[in-house]
Motif scaffolding. Structure first.
Motif, PDB file in Angstrom:
ATOM      1  N   UNK A 175       0.825  -1.166   0.035  1.00 55.00           N
ATOM      2  CA  UNK A 175      -0.121   0.253  -0.319  1.00 55.00           C
ATOM      3  C   UNK A 175       1.080   1.132   0.073  1.00 55.00           C
ATOM      4  N   UNK A 176       0.511   2.350  -0.757  1.00 60.09           N
ATOM      5  CA  UNK A 176       1.336   3.225  -0.870  1.00 60.09           C
ATOM      6  C   UNK A 176       1.480   4.218   0.168  1.00 60.09           C
ATOM      7  N   UNK A 187      -1.963   7.673   3.971  1.00 64.03           N
ATOM      8  CA  UNK A 187      -2.414   9.080   4.527  1.00 64.03           C
ATOM      9  C   UNK A 187      -4.061   9.245   4.229  1.00 64.03           C
ATOM     10  N   UNK A 188      -4.216   9.048   3.086  1.00 66.87           N
ATOM     11  CA  UNK A 188      -5.740   9.156   2.670  1.00 66.87           C
ATOM     12  C   UNK A 188      -6.858   8.369   3.277  1.00 66.87           C
ATOM     13  N   UNK A 189      -6.448   7.082   3.471  1.00 66.29           N
ATOM     14  CA  UNK A 189      -7.242   6.109   4.332  1.00 66.29           C
ATOM     15  C   UNK A 189      -6.972   6.121   5.803  1.00 66.29           C
ATOM     16  N   UNK A 190      -5.915   6.958   6.203  1.00 70.76           N
ATOM     17  CA  UNK A 190      -5.773   7.109   7.752  1.00 70.76           C
ATOM     18  C   UNK A 190      -5.244   5.792   8.390  1.00 70.76           C
ATOM     19  N   UNK A 191      -4.698   4.736   7.910  1.00 69.88           N
ATOM     20  CA  UNK A 191      -4.136   3.635   8.516  1.00 69.88           C
ATOM     21  C   UNK A 191      -2.739   3.607   8.021  1.00 69.88           C
ATOM     22  N   UNK A 192      -1.861   2.891   8.796  1.00 75.36           N
ATOM     23  CA  UNK A 192      -0.540   2.740   8.533  1.00 75.36           C
ATOM     24  C   UNK A 192      -0.351   1.541   8.023  1.00 75.36           C
ATOM     25  N   UNK A 219      -5.631  -0.899  -9.262  1.00 74.51           N
ATOM     26  CA  UNK A 219      -5.878   0.526  -9.885  1.00 74.51           C
ATOM     27  C   UNK A 219      -6.053   1.317  -8.712  1.00 74.51           C
ATOM     28  N   UNK A 220      -5.530   2.725  -8.720  1.00 71.91           N
ATOM     29  CA  UNK A 220      -5.728   3.948  -7.816  1.00 71.91           C
ATOM     30  C   UNK A 220      -6.190   4.857  -8.658  1.00 71.91           C
ATOM     31  N   UNK A 221      -6.842   5.725  -7.735  1.00 70.65           N
ATOM     32  CA  UNK A 221      -7.254   7.019  -8.436  1.00 70.65           C
ATOM     33  C   UNK A 221      -6.837   8.248  -7.401  1.00 70.65           C
ATOM     34  N   UNK A 222      -6.127   8.197  -6.687  1.00 70.94           N
ATOM     35  CA  UNK A 222      -5.830   9.296  -5.462  1.00 70.94           C
ATOM     36  C   UNK A 222      -5.002  10.348  -6.259  1.00 70.94           C
TER      37      UNK A 222
END
Length: 438
Positions: A221-222, A227-232, A242-245
């Motif tokens: 996980x990038x 940071x976006x999902x709030x977990x380490x 695929x990602x759309x961040x």
């Protein structure tokens, strides 16, 4: 060339083509050649986007890297002392060209280095008590964060195509990841659950490789996702895809007019879906929009791993094949200067992660960064006033090419230092290769 000659005003229709070269105006040809080859140089594209605060960071790094390398040379000596004559063998690694004297550089930091002559008149160098304490403090910090460094190395292996990287190439990232000096011989064997050292896979390949031992889905996980999902750490069943961040962007304050002009292109880039750096990218076609955006994601992830959120750009170019990145990597960095900042001071280029900095300060400081700032506070060396005045006058101006398509490649030449370094091996790669812009 004949077409050029025919159009040159120095020639008339009656001149024999067999002797035409006797009348060529060499200065005109030189001017023509320059106009054809230097209009899109890397310097021309990057100097218009200079950010004063990050240029200062680059200057500080150049001084600090000299000091750290001398520390590491001294640590390899049995009594942690070395003659200036022997230390001069590392001049290229220290990046202190002649006629500058190494002894003069050392004398500018009397709180760190001691100089003395023996009965034969030979000049020797050693560390002060303050420097010895600093070296021990660094070793303690590296050991304390060793598990995190092992995670980052593992994630690099997970991002690579064959889940394998040459140890010589990882050495480029040693200081940037906070790895110890003995990482090649001892440290890499401390984490058998993460990776293992393997022998070459090709004939005449003398390099050793670090190979992934176990895939850890929770690590695939990038930093952007974290940071976006709030977990380490992601769930154990996480699948990279695929990602759309959107990527955080930061521009100089005088770019408002330019940004309004390219607002649509920036939004389209940010909305475009891309493949996670941890997903298999071998099927992506080079040169496509999806390929390039994933390359941006890979570079963003690698810079996020580093303690200073910056790297020497040729460190990245060494991993083009392993991380499936474009040949024209520098062009991509310069094009996306809202995400990255390229400093081209000196012969080596440095790339920064813009969002990690507030002015010249890192927003989140790794303990090793705090330690390095402490080292700099002991350094008495200062750049000449003219150099700092030049930095103060760096201009940040508009560049109409920043989001346009470019077909010119950067003319870069990598010089490899082949000097034997004894027990130090390939660990001193900080100044081993330099990108020279032609």
């Amino acid at each position: 060339m004949l077409n050029l000659i025919g159009r040159h005003p120095c020639f008339s229709a009656g001149i024999n083509s067999s002797v035409v070269f006797l009348f060529i105006d060499s200065s005109a040809i030189l001017q023509w050649h320059r106009s054809m080859t230097t209009s899109k140089r890397v310097q021309d594209r990057s100097k218009k986007k200079r950010v004063h605060d990050l240029e200062i960071v680059t200057e500080k790094h150049k001084i600090l890297s000299k000091v750290l390398l001398i520390f590491e040379v001294l640590k390899q000596e049995p009594q942690q002392i070395i003659s200036i004559r022997e230390l001069d063998h590392y001049r290229r690694q220290i990046n202190l060209p002649k006629p500058h004297k190494i002894s003069a550089f050392l004398r500018k930091s009397p709180k760190l280095f001691e100089l003395y002559k023996d009965h034969r008149g030979i000049l020797w160098c050693g560390m002060t008590k303050e420097a010895e304490d600093l070296v021990q403090e660094e070793e303690a910090i590296i050991e304390q964060h060793s598990d995190k460094a092992a995670e980052l190395v593992t994630r690099m292996l997970m991002m690579s195509v064959d889940k394998r990287l040459a140890l010589d190439k990882i050495a480029h990232f040693r200081r940037d990841l906070g790895l110890p000096m003995d990482f090649r011989n001892h440290w890499v064997r401390r984490f058998p659950d993460h990776f293992r050292v393997v022998q070459p896979f090709k004939p005449y390949d003398e390099s050793e490789y670090l190979e992934l031992a176990n895939w850890k889905s929770s690590w695939a996980v990038t930093e952007l996702e974290r940071r976006a999902l709030g977990f380490m750490q992601a769930p154990d069943d996480h699948i990279a895809g695929p990602l759309s961040l959107s990527f955080p962007m930061k521009f100089p304050p005088d770019y408002k007019q330019v940004l309004s002009r390219y607002k649509g292109k920036i939004e389209n880039f940010q909305k475009r879906e891309y493949l996670s750096p941890y997903a298999d990218a071998r099927e992506l076609k080079a040169g496509t929009l999806e390929f390039n955006k994933r390359a941006v994601a890979v570079m963003h992830e690698l810079l996020s791993f580093t303690i200073g959120k910056r790297l020497v750009t040729d460190y990245l170019t060494h991993f083009r094949k392993e991380f499936v990145m474009p040949q024209k990597l520098m062009r991509l960095l310069l094009k996306h200067f809202g995400i990255f900042y390229v400093s081209e001071r000196g012969k080596r280029f440095h790339v920064f992660l813009n969002s990690a900095y507030e002015g010249s300060e890192l927003i989140e400081k790794h303990p090793l960064i705090v330690w390095r700032e402490k080292v700099l506070s002991f350094v008495g060396y200062r750049k000449k006033k003219e150099t700092m005045d030049t930095l103060s006058n760096l201009r940040e101006s508009e560049d109409d090419d920043m989001f346009e398509n470019e077909s010119e490649d950067e003319s870069v030449q990598v010089e490899t230092n082949k000097q034997t370094m004894g027990n130090l091996g390939g660990d001193f790669l900080e100044n081993e290769s330099e990108i020279e812009i032609e």
